[in-house]
Design a protein around this motif. Structure first.
Motif, PDB file in Angstrom:
ATOM      1  N   SER A 174      -5.183   5.987   0.314  1.00  0.00           N
ATOM      2  CA  SER A 174      -5.678   5.406   1.556  1.00  0.00           C
ATOM      3  C   SER A 174      -6.930   4.586   1.257  1.00  0.00           C
ATOM      4  O   SER A 174      -7.585   4.792   0.242  1.00  0.00           O
ATOM      5  CB  SER A 174      -6.006   6.500   2.577  1.00  0.00           C
ATOM      6  OG  SER A 174      -7.006   7.366   2.066  1.00  0.00           O
ATOM      7  N   GLY A 175      -7.248   3.673   2.130  1.00  0.00           N
ATOM      8  CA  GLY A 175      -8.438   2.857   1.917  1.00  0.00           C
ATOM      9  C   GLY A 175      -8.190   1.415   2.296  1.00  0.00           C
ATOM     10  O   GLY A 175      -7.043   0.961   2.391  1.00  0.00           O
ATOM     11  N   SER A 176      -9.252   0.699   2.509  1.00  0.00           N
ATOM     12  CA  SER A 176      -9.174  -0.693   2.937  1.00  0.00           C
ATOM     13  C   SER A 176      -8.947  -1.611   1.741  1.00  0.00           C
ATOM     14  O   SER A 176      -9.573  -1.465   0.696  1.00  0.00           O
ATOM     15  CB  SER A 176     -10.475  -1.083   3.648  1.00  0.00           C
ATOM     16  OG  SER A 176     -10.477  -2.434   4.012  1.00  0.00           O
ATOM     17  N   HIS A 232     -11.847   5.264  -6.844  1.00  0.00           N
ATOM     18  CA  HIS A 232     -13.041   5.912  -7.393  1.00  0.00           C
ATOM     19  C   HIS A 232     -14.225   4.952  -7.411  1.00  0.00           C
ATOM     20  O   HIS A 232     -15.367   5.354  -7.137  1.00  0.00           O
ATOM     21  CB  HIS A 232     -12.757   6.419  -8.802  1.00  0.00           C
ATOM     22  CG  HIS A 232     -11.746   7.515  -8.871  1.00  0.00           C
ATOM     23  ND1 HIS A 232     -12.031   8.819  -8.544  1.00  0.00           N
ATOM     24  CD2 HIS A 232     -10.431   7.495  -9.215  1.00  0.00           C
ATOM     25  CE1 HIS A 232     -10.953   9.566  -8.694  1.00  0.00           C
ATOM     26  NE2 HIS A 232      -9.964   8.784  -9.100  1.00  0.00           N
ATOM     27  N   PHE A 233     -13.964   3.695  -7.750  1.00  0.00           N
ATOM     28  CA  PHE A 233     -15.039   2.702  -7.738  1.00  0.00           C
ATOM     29  C   PHE A 233     -15.567   2.488  -6.317  1.00  0.00           C
ATOM     30  O   PHE A 233     -16.778   2.374  -6.099  1.00  0.00           O
ATOM     31  CB  PHE A 233     -14.559   1.369  -8.312  1.00  0.00           C
ATOM     32  CG  PHE A 233     -14.202   1.416  -9.762  1.00  0.00           C
ATOM     33  CD1 PHE A 233     -14.916   2.211 -10.649  1.00  0.00           C
ATOM     34  CD2 PHE A 233     -13.158   0.657 -10.266  1.00  0.00           C
ATOM     35  CE1 PHE A 233     -14.594   2.244 -11.993  1.00  0.00           C
ATOM     36  CE2 PHE A 233     -12.827   0.693 -11.611  1.00  0.00           C
ATOM     37  CZ  PHE A 233     -13.547   1.492 -12.480  1.00  0.00           C
ATOM     38  N   SER A 234     -14.657   2.424  -5.343  1.00  0.00           N
ATOM     39  CA  SER A 234     -15.071   2.245  -3.952  1.00  0.00           C
ATOM     40  C   SER A 234     -15.952   3.404  -3.499  1.00  0.00           C
ATOM     41  O   SER A 234     -16.994   3.205  -2.872  1.00  0.00           O
ATOM     42  CB  SER A 234     -13.837   2.137  -3.046  1.00  0.00           C
ATOM     43  OG  SER A 234     -13.085   0.982  -3.342  1.00  0.00           O
ATOM     44  N   LYS A 235     -15.523   4.613  -3.830  1.00  0.00           N
ATOM     45  CA  LYS A 235     -16.292   5.799  -3.450  1.00  0.00           C
ATOM     46  C   LYS A 235     -17.666   5.802  -4.112  1.00  0.00           C
ATOM     47  O   LYS A 235     -18.653   6.292  -3.538  1.00  0.00           O
ATOM     48  CB  LYS A 235     -15.510   7.057  -3.832  1.00  0.00           C
ATOM     49  CG  LYS A 235     -16.156   8.355  -3.374  1.00  0.00           C
ATOM     50  CD  LYS A 235     -15.286   9.548  -3.725  1.00  0.00           C
ATOM     51  CE  LYS A 235     -15.931  10.856  -3.269  1.00  0.00           C
ATOM     52  NZ  LYS A 235     -15.080  12.033  -3.629  1.00  0.00           N
ATOM     53  N   ALA A 252      -4.772   0.778  -7.696  1.00  0.00           N
ATOM     54  CA  ALA A 252      -5.344   1.286  -6.444  1.00  0.00           C
ATOM     55  C   ALA A 252      -5.971   2.666  -6.622  1.00  0.00           C
ATOM     56  O   ALA A 252      -7.031   2.956  -6.047  1.00  0.00           O
ATOM     57  CB  ALA A 252      -4.272   1.326  -5.357  1.00  0.00           C
ATOM     58  N   ARG A 253      -5.327   3.520  -7.401  1.00  0.00           N
ATOM     59  CA  ARG A 253      -5.854   4.872  -7.591  1.00  0.00           C
ATOM     60  C   ARG A 253      -7.166   4.848  -8.353  1.00  0.00           C
ATOM     61  O   ARG A 253      -8.114   5.576  -8.015  1.00  0.00           O
ATOM     62  CB  ARG A 253      -4.809   5.722  -8.339  1.00  0.00           C
ATOM     63  CG  ARG A 253      -5.144   7.195  -8.407  1.00  0.00           C
ATOM     64  CD  ARG A 253      -3.941   8.013  -8.837  1.00  0.00           C
ATOM     65  NE  ARG A 253      -3.543   7.732 -10.220  1.00  0.00           N
ATOM     66  CZ  ARG A 253      -2.556   8.372 -10.849  1.00  0.00           C
ATOM     67  NH1 ARG A 253      -1.864   9.298 -10.202  1.00  0.00           N
ATOM     68  NH2 ARG A 253      -2.250   8.059 -12.088  1.00  0.00           N
ATOM     69  N   THR A 254      -7.270   3.984  -9.350  1.00  0.00           N
ATOM     70  CA  THR A 254      -8.519   3.841 -10.108  1.00  0.00           C
ATOM     71  C   THR A 254      -9.601   3.213  -9.244  1.00  0.00           C
ATOM     72  O   THR A 254     -10.753   3.661  -9.233  1.00  0.00           O
ATOM     73  CB  THR A 254      -8.271   2.977 -11.355  1.00  0.00           C
ATOM     74  OG1 THR A 254      -7.282   3.600 -12.171  1.00  0.00           O
ATOM     75  CG2 THR A 254      -9.550   2.805 -12.158  1.00  0.00           C
ATOM     76  N   ASN A 266       0.817  -1.213   0.000  1.00  0.00           N
ATOM     77  CA  ASN A 266       0.000   0.000   0.000  1.00  0.00           C
ATOM     78  C   ASN A 266       0.847   1.258   0.000  1.00  0.00           C
ATOM     79  O   ASN A 266       0.388   2.331  -0.424  1.00  0.00           O
ATOM     80  CB  ASN A 266      -0.948  -0.006   1.204  1.00  0.00           C
ATOM     81  CG  ASN A 266      -2.205   0.795   0.953  1.00  0.00           C
ATOM     82  OD1 ASN A 266      -2.766   0.768  -0.134  1.00  0.00           O
ATOM     83  ND2 ASN A 266      -2.637   1.553   1.950  1.00  0.00           N
ATOM     84  N   ASP A 267       2.099   1.135   0.466  1.00  0.00           N
ATOM     85  CA  ASP A 267       2.968   2.307   0.545  1.00  0.00           C
ATOM     86  C   ASP A 267       3.260   2.910  -0.825  1.00  0.00           C
ATOM     87  O   ASP A 267       3.512   4.118  -0.933  1.00  0.00           O
ATOM     88  CB  ASP A 267       4.281   1.946   1.239  1.00  0.00           C
ATOM     89  CG  ASP A 267       5.000   0.789   0.564  1.00  0.00           C
ATOM     90  OD1 ASP A 267       4.340  -0.205   0.214  1.00  0.00           O
ATOM     91  OD2 ASP A 267       6.237   0.885   0.374  1.00  0.00           O
TER      92      ASP A 267
END
Length: 314
Positions: free
Chosen positions: A14-16, A66-69, A61-63, A8-9
């Motif tokens: 951020s996010g699960s 947006h899906f998570s949000k 992860a960055r893309t 994740n670093d």
């Protein structure tokens, strides 16, 4: 499933997220990553991410954020031979696969894991580059997706008409004579995304996107992959030709394509779109191969199109 590492670093997001090891039917160990929806209420469904050649789950992860949000759960995979999944050749930098349809064993393991985890339906598919070839085969063969989107899909490889017979001949010779450990012409053990200067790269015209990708691979060199071997090239040429000859599946489809695409065969993409009833093509002016690493306005447009597309899944 057993817990697997997730770096994740290097995502700067951020996010699960949870990562797991899977085992394909032929014993190859694979890595997947699962991101839950990050808003209150039930998930709207699950987006499955089929990455391209050389890619790994942290890259998305960055893309995925947006899906998570937007209310979607997301599941991504490291294909066999790349990322942290098992490498298939003693030269771990060589892009290699025995048979292109072996990737369908990875798809089957991924779908089995999604069922075991009871990931929310409907299920949508997002593919990029080589993942578009794997994804097209999967939906043609009846995988349980309700909608599919393709970014710069590898439905053919960009090779000049003059060199195409050479590519076929050389890859066939290498495959049949045991020279599958030789890199395809113009490639080497070097990782393109790390070594290619921004000024001449074919992936993105966004300097920040290029730097983001380079920094991930420099910080975690175990994620790097070099050029494809002759065996991979031969298998890819055969598979894309097989799929080109088949009729399009009956499933909602969205295609994202950069006008400055130089890595995959653009003519094959336009040909497929014309033969796919209800397929919606969006061309991004000046964009290159990596839509999700492009300038912010292109990235935002792509995400908005995808969220709207998956929100209509039934």
């Amino acid at each position: 499933m057993q817990a697997a590492p997730f770096h994740n670093d290097i995502t700067k997001v951020s996010g699960s997220v949870e990562a797991f090891w899977l085992t394909a039917i032929d014993g190859v160990r694979l890595r997947i990553g699962v991101w839950p929806a990050s808003y209150e209420g039930a998930s709207k469904g699950t987006v499955f991410v089929f990455p391209g050649r050389t890619e790994y789950i942290e890259k998305y992860a960055r893309t995925v954020a947006h899906f998570s949000k937007a209310g979607f759960t997301t599941l991504a995979i490291d294909w066999r031979g790349q990322g942290l999944s098992d490498r298939l050749h003693h030269d771990r930098m060589l892009g290699h696969v025995e048979k292109f349809q072996d990737y369908q064993k990875d798809v089957a393991a991924m779908l089995e894991a999604a069922t075991e985890m009871d990931l929310p339906k409907p299920w949508g598919l997002l593919t990029h580059s080589m993942g578009g070839c794997i994804g097209l085969r999967a939906v043609m063969d009846g995988s349980s997706f309700n909608a599919v989107a393709f970014s710069g899909p590898m439905w053919g490889i960009a090779i000049s008409p003059v060199l195409r017979p050479v590519a076929w001949g050389l890859s066939t010779f290498g495959s049949k004579t045991g020279l599958d450990g030789i890199y395809a012409p113009s490639t080497s053990e070097k990782c393109y995304a790390v070594t290619e200067p921004f000024e001449t790269n074919l992936l993105t015209r966004d300097r920040d996107g290029h730097r983001y990708l380079q920094s991930q691979l420099i910080e975690r060199p175990e994620l790097q992959l070099g050029g494809p071997g002759l065996k991979w090239l031969h298998e890819a040429l055969k598979e894309t030709l097989r799929l080109h000859r088949r009729v399009s599946p009956d499933i909602p489809c969205l295609v994202l394509l950069g006008r400055e695409e130089k890595i995959v065969d653009v003519d094959r993409i336009h040909n497929r779109v014309k033969r796919w009833n209800g397929c919606d093509l969006h061309v991004f002016k000046d964009a290159r191969h990596e839509i999700f690493m492009e300038v912010p306005e292109d990235r935002d447009r792509a995400i908005n199109l995808l969220v709207d597309f998956y929100s209509e899944m039934k």
